[in-house]
Design a protein around this motif. Structure first.
Motif, PDB file in Angstrom:
ATOM      1  N   ARG A  20      -5.825  39.535 -26.490  1.00 51.03           N
ATOM      2  CA  ARG A  20      -6.694  40.708 -26.646  1.00 51.03           C
ATOM      3  C   ARG A  20      -5.864  41.926 -27.041  1.00 51.03           C
ATOM      4  O   ARG A  20      -6.270  42.711 -27.914  1.00 51.03           O
ATOM      5  N   LEU A  21      -4.720  42.107 -26.390  1.00 48.46           N
ATOM      6  CA  LEU A  21      -3.860  43.249 -26.711  1.00 48.46           C
ATOM      7  C   LEU A  21      -3.335  43.159 -28.137  1.00 48.46           C
ATOM      8  O   LEU A  21      -3.079  44.186 -28.780  1.00 48.46           O
ATOM      9  N   ALA A  22      -3.196  41.930 -28.637  1.00 52.54           N
ATOM     10  CA  ALA A  22      -2.719  41.750 -30.013  1.00 52.54           C
ATOM     11  C   ALA A  22      -3.815  41.974 -31.039  1.00 52.54           C
ATOM     12  O   ALA A  22      -3.556  41.929 -32.243  1.00 52.54           O
ATOM     13  N   GLY A  23      -5.040  42.225 -30.574  1.00 51.66           N
ATOM     14  CA  GLY A  23      -6.135  42.539 -31.482  1.00 51.66           C
ATOM     15  C   GLY A  23      -6.964  41.348 -31.932  1.00 51.66           C
ATOM     16  O   GLY A  23      -7.774  41.481 -32.853  1.00 51.66           O
ATOM     17  N   GLU A  24      -6.809  40.187 -31.298  1.00 51.35           N
ATOM     18  CA  GLU A  24      -7.615  39.028 -31.681  1.00 51.35           C
ATOM     19  C   GLU A  24      -9.061  39.222 -31.235  1.00 51.35           C
ATOM     20  O   GLU A  24      -9.330  39.737 -30.151  1.00 51.35           O
ATOM     21  N   GLY A  25      -9.993  38.795 -32.093  1.00 49.44           N
ATOM     22  CA  GLY A  25     -11.411  38.887 -31.762  1.00 49.44           C
ATOM     23  C   GLY A  25     -11.830  37.806 -30.784  1.00 49.44           C
ATOM     24  O   GLY A  25     -11.066  36.875 -30.475  1.00 49.44           O
ATOM     25  N   ARG A  26     -13.057  37.897 -30.312  1.00 45.44           N
ATOM     26  CA  ARG A  26     -13.524  36.942 -29.313  1.00 45.44           C
ATOM     27  C   ARG A  26     -13.616  35.525 -29.868  1.00 45.44           C
ATOM     28  O   ARG A  26     -13.303  34.561 -29.171  1.00 45.44           O
ATOM     29  N   LEU A  27     -14.055  35.398 -31.111  1.00 44.89           N
ATOM     30  CA  LEU A  27     -14.143  34.062 -31.695  1.00 44.89           C
ATOM     31  C   LEU A  27     -12.758  33.445 -31.858  1.00 44.89           C
ATOM     32  O   LEU A  27     -12.566  32.241 -31.617  1.00 44.89           O
ATOM     33  N   ALA A  28     -11.785  34.254 -32.273  1.00 47.10           N
ATOM     34  CA  ALA A  28     -10.419  33.752 -32.408  1.00 47.10           C
ATOM     35  C   ALA A  28      -9.862  33.341 -31.049  1.00 47.10           C
ATOM     36  O   ALA A  28      -9.205  32.297 -30.921  1.00 47.10           O
ATOM     37  N   ILE A  29     -10.115  34.149 -30.032  1.00 47.26           N
ATOM     38  CA  ILE A  29      -9.649  33.803 -28.688  1.00 47.26           C
ATOM     39  C   ILE A  29     -10.324  32.521 -28.205  1.00 47.26           C
ATOM     40  O   ILE A  29      -9.685  31.648 -27.601  1.00 47.26           O
ATOM     41  N   MET A  30     -11.613  32.382 -28.501  1.00 46.78           N
ATOM     42  CA  MET A  30     -12.363  31.223 -28.026  1.00 46.78           C
ATOM     43  C   MET A  30     -11.842  29.925 -28.659  1.00 46.78           C
ATOM     44  O   MET A  30     -11.609  28.931 -27.951  1.00 46.78           O
ATOM     45  N   PHE A  31     -11.652  29.921 -29.984  1.00 44.92           N
ATOM     46  CA  PHE A  31     -11.284  28.690 -30.676  1.00 44.92           C
ATOM     47  C   PHE A  31      -9.772  28.467 -30.764  1.00 44.92           C
ATOM     48  O   PHE A  31      -9.321  27.316 -30.768  1.00 44.92           O
ATOM     49  N   LEU A  32      -8.990  29.539 -30.835  1.00 42.55           N
ATOM     50  CA  LEU A  32      -7.548  29.390 -31.012  1.00 42.55           C
ATOM     51  C   LEU A  32      -6.767  29.437 -29.704  1.00 42.55           C
ATOM     52  O   LEU A  32      -5.672  28.878 -29.620  1.00 42.55           O
ATOM     53  N   GLU A  33      -7.310  30.103 -28.703  1.00 44.07           N
ATOM     54  CA  GLU A  33      -6.588  30.254 -27.440  1.00 44.07           C
ATOM     55  C   GLU A  33      -7.180  29.399 -26.322  1.00 44.07           C
ATOM     56  O   GLU A  33      -6.476  28.619 -25.681  1.00 44.07           O
ATOM     57  N   ILE A  34      -8.480  29.534 -26.080  1.00 44.58           N
ATOM     58  CA  ILE A  34      -9.093  28.862 -24.931  1.00 44.58           C
ATOM     59  C   ILE A  34      -9.391  27.392 -25.225  1.00 44.58           C
ATOM     60  O   ILE A  34      -9.123  26.517 -24.389  1.00 44.58           O
ATOM     61  N   LEU A  35      -9.937  27.112 -26.397  1.00 47.01           N
ATOM     62  CA  LEU A  35     -10.308  25.727 -26.716  1.00 47.01           C
ATOM     63  C   LEU A  35      -9.156  24.742 -26.556  1.00 47.01           C
ATOM     64  O   LEU A  35      -9.336  23.675 -25.934  1.00 47.01           O
ATOM     65  N   PRO A  36      -7.949  25.016 -27.089  1.00 47.25           N
ATOM     66  CA  PRO A  36      -6.858  24.044 -26.895  1.00 47.25           C
ATOM     67  C   PRO A  36      -6.503  23.801 -25.425  1.00 47.25           C
ATOM     68  O   PRO A  36      -5.972  22.738 -25.095  1.00 47.25           O
ATOM     69  N   ASN A  37      -6.806  24.745 -24.570  1.00 46.36           N
ATOM     70  CA  ASN A  37      -6.449  24.612 -23.165  1.00 46.36           C
ATOM     71  C   ASN A  37      -7.559  23.995 -22.312  1.00 46.36           C
ATOM     72  O   ASN A  37      -7.359  23.810 -21.098  1.00 46.36           O
ATOM     73  N   VAL A  38      -8.694  23.725 -22.905  1.00 46.05           N
ATOM     74  CA  VAL A  38      -9.763  23.025 -22.179  1.00 46.05           C
ATOM     75  C   VAL A  38     -10.066  21.684 -22.843  1.00 46.05           C
ATOM     76  O   VAL A  38     -11.069  21.052 -22.531  1.00 46.05           O
ATOM     77  N   ARG A  39      -9.202  21.246 -23.760  1.00 47.70           N
ATOM     78  CA  ARG A  39      -9.481  20.006 -24.482  1.00 47.70           C
ATOM     79  C   ARG A  39      -9.476  18.792 -23.553  1.00 47.70           C
ATOM     80  O   ARG A  39     -10.229  17.836 -23.786  1.00 47.70           O
ATOM     81  N   GLU A  40      -8.640  18.826 -22.499  1.00 46.52           N
ATOM     82  CA  GLU A  40      -8.647  17.704 -21.562  1.00 46.52           C
ATOM     83  C   GLU A  40      -9.984  17.599 -20.844  1.00 46.52           C
ATOM     84  O   GLU A  40     -10.510  16.505 -20.641  1.00 46.52           O
ATOM     85  N   THR A  41     -10.538  18.737 -20.471  1.00 48.37           N
ATOM     86  CA  THR A  41     -11.856  18.745 -19.828  1.00 48.37           C
ATOM     87  C   THR A  41     -12.912  18.176 -20.762  1.00 48.37           C
ATOM     88  O   THR A  41     -13.765  17.372 -20.351  1.00 48.37           O
ATOM     89  N   ILE A  42     -12.860  18.577 -22.025  1.00 45.56           N
ATOM     90  CA  ILE A  42     -13.834  18.080 -23.003  1.00 45.56           C
ATOM     91  C   ILE A  42     -13.659  16.593 -23.229  1.00 45.56           C
ATOM     92  O   ILE A  42     -14.644  15.843 -23.348  1.00 45.56           O
ATOM     93  N   LEU A  43     -12.415  16.121 -23.278  1.00 41.65           N
ATOM     94  CA  LEU A  43     -12.160  14.692 -23.496  1.00 41.65           C
ATOM     95  C   LEU A  43     -12.703  13.859 -22.340  1.00 41.65           C
ATOM     96  O   LEU A  43     -13.342  12.816 -22.555  1.00 41.65           O
ATOM     97  N   ILE A  44     -12.467  14.310 -21.123  1.00 44.75           N
ATOM     98  CA  ILE A  44     -12.976  13.573 -19.963  1.00 44.75           C
ATOM     99  C   ILE A  44     -14.502  13.585 -19.952  1.00 44.75           C
ATOM    100  O   ILE A  44     -15.150  12.576 -19.638  1.00 44.75           O
ATOM    101  N   GLU A  45     -15.106  14.719 -20.307  1.00 45.32           N
ATOM    102  CA  GLU A  45     -16.571  14.785 -20.408  1.00 45.32           C
ATOM    103  C   GLU A  45     -17.077  13.810 -21.459  1.00 45.32           C
ATOM    104  O   GLU A  45     -18.091  13.137 -21.256  1.00 45.32           O
ATOM    105  N   LEU A  46     -16.362  13.717 -22.585  1.00 53.69           N
ATOM    106  CA  LEU A  46     -16.777  12.821 -23.667  1.00 53.69           C
ATOM    107  C   LEU A  46     -16.815  11.374 -23.189  1.00 53.69           C
ATOM    108  O   LEU A  46     -17.811  10.669 -23.400  1.00 53.69           O
ATOM    109  N   ILE A  47     -15.763  10.932 -22.534  1.00 52.30           N
ATOM    110  CA  ILE A  47     -15.694   9.534 -22.106  1.00 52.30           C
ATOM    111  C   ILE A  47     -16.671   9.270 -20.962  1.00 52.30           C
ATOM    112  O   ILE A  47     -17.339   8.229 -20.922  1.00 52.30           O
ATOM    113  N   THR A  48     -16.775  10.219 -20.030  1.00 49.88           N
ATOM    114  CA  THR A  48     -17.699  10.034 -18.913  1.00 49.88           C
ATOM    115  C   THR A  48     -19.141   9.980 -19.389  1.00 49.88           C
ATOM    116  O   THR A  48     -19.919   9.107 -18.971  1.00 49.88           O
ATOM    117  N   ARG A  49     -19.519  10.904 -20.268  1.00 48.15           N
ATOM    118  CA  ARG A  49     -20.889  10.915 -20.792  1.00 48.15           C
ATOM    119  C   ARG A  49     -21.181   9.683 -21.632  1.00 48.15           C
ATOM    120  O   ARG A  49     -22.333   9.242 -21.711  1.00 48.15           O
TER     121      ARG A  49
END
Length: 293
Positions: A191-220
């Motif tokens: 945020r301090l570097a000026g990244e927008g919310r969409l950039a933070i969501m897809f470039l910062e947060i998404l890579p760090n929740v990919r394990e959660t998404i993968l486990i959800e994918l296999i469980t579902r």
């Protein structure tokens, strides 16, 4: 003459090579390995089963109706004299096509919703969370059944309806993981570097929740196998003339009282093995990721 095979130097080199080989292989849990083998077996049946089935799975033989398992028909025959083993092998095709597509649709849409709610927060998160709670308050089977009755059963509608039904469940899990990541220092730095919310969501947060998404994918996916079989049993899922396992159980259910158990038992075992395989893989991945943290 000294035997080179017994040379201490040669033995040390061999042990060192084996150690490096073992270190290069992934540390796979036994449950994950077993689940993967079972799942790959059914995938192979879905892709190539029609090439090696012992009998034509759709050929009717009225002289061999409801024949119990024997040396010719290992799993017996059904009410139309069709070989049960051949139909189970070929019947894996539809469920292994519909279930992954429905799971991908539900996990993809649910992950996007969860990321948006968890990243944006505030009013967006509050309103979205209440909507998710409202949708999830409806029983899953009732929601899916009502939708399929209204739209009409087909493979495409099953994919769409189950995908939409799974989306809120996935969204809630991903939202929780995204909210946790949103408070981390790397997000504040972005945020301090000026990244927008969409950039933070897809470039910062998404890579760090990919394990959660993968486990959800296999469980579902495991839930999707069971849900589709249940819907087919009720006549709302995969439709005839498919050799789908749920349809076979529905057709053979009425013969249980007469002691003719093999159609129901063997098709049920196929469903159980597929669901358990995906659950074992999900548990193994979850334990592996937990050990890495």
């Amino acid at each position: 003459m000294t035997d080179l095979a017994q040379s201490p130097v040669r033995g040390d080199i061999r042990l060192s090579w084996i150690g490096r080989l073992r270190g290069s292989l992934p540390d796979v849990a036994p449950s994950t390995a077993i689940g993967s083998v079972v799942l790959l077996f059914w995938v192979a049946c879905a892709l190539f089963g029609a090439l090696f089935v012992p009998f034509d799975p759709y050929a009717e033989d009225f002289l061999s109706m409801m024949t119990p398992p024997d040396a010719v028909h290992w799993f017996g025959t059904d009410q139309l004299g069709r070989d049960v083993l051949s139909r189970i092998i070929v019947g894996s095709r539809d469920i292994l096509l519909v279930a992954p597509l429905a799971t991908l649709a539900g996990v993809a849409s649910g992950s996007v919703i969860g990321l948006v709610l968890g990243t944006f927060g505030g009013l967006v998160d509050a309103v979205g969370a209440r909507l998710l709670d409202a949708v999830m308050s409806l029983p899953f089977i009732v929601l899916v059944t009502m939708a399929l009755v209204a739209i009409g059963p087909s493979n495409l509608t099953v994919v769409a309806v189950i995908g939409l039904a799974y989306a809120p469940l996935v969204a809630r899990t991903v939202r929780t993981a995204a909210r946790e990541q949103r408070e981390r220092d790397y997000v504040s730095a972005a945020r301090l570097a000026g990244e927008g919310r969409l950039a933070i969501m897809f470039l910062e947060i998404l890579p760090n929740v990919r394990e959660t998404i993968l486990i959800e994918l296999i469980t579902r996916l495991g839930y999707a196998f069971f849900s589709i079989a249940t819907l087919s049993f009720l006549g709302l899922g995969i439709q005839p003339p498919s050799a789908d396992w749920g349809l076979a159980i529905a057709d053979g259910y009425g013969f249980l009282t007469g002691g003719k158990w093999w159609v129901v038992v063997f098709n049920s075992a196929a469903i159980i093995s597929l669901v358990m395989a995906t659950n074992l893989i999900a548990q193994g991945i979850g334990a592996f990721e937990q050990g890495d943290k």
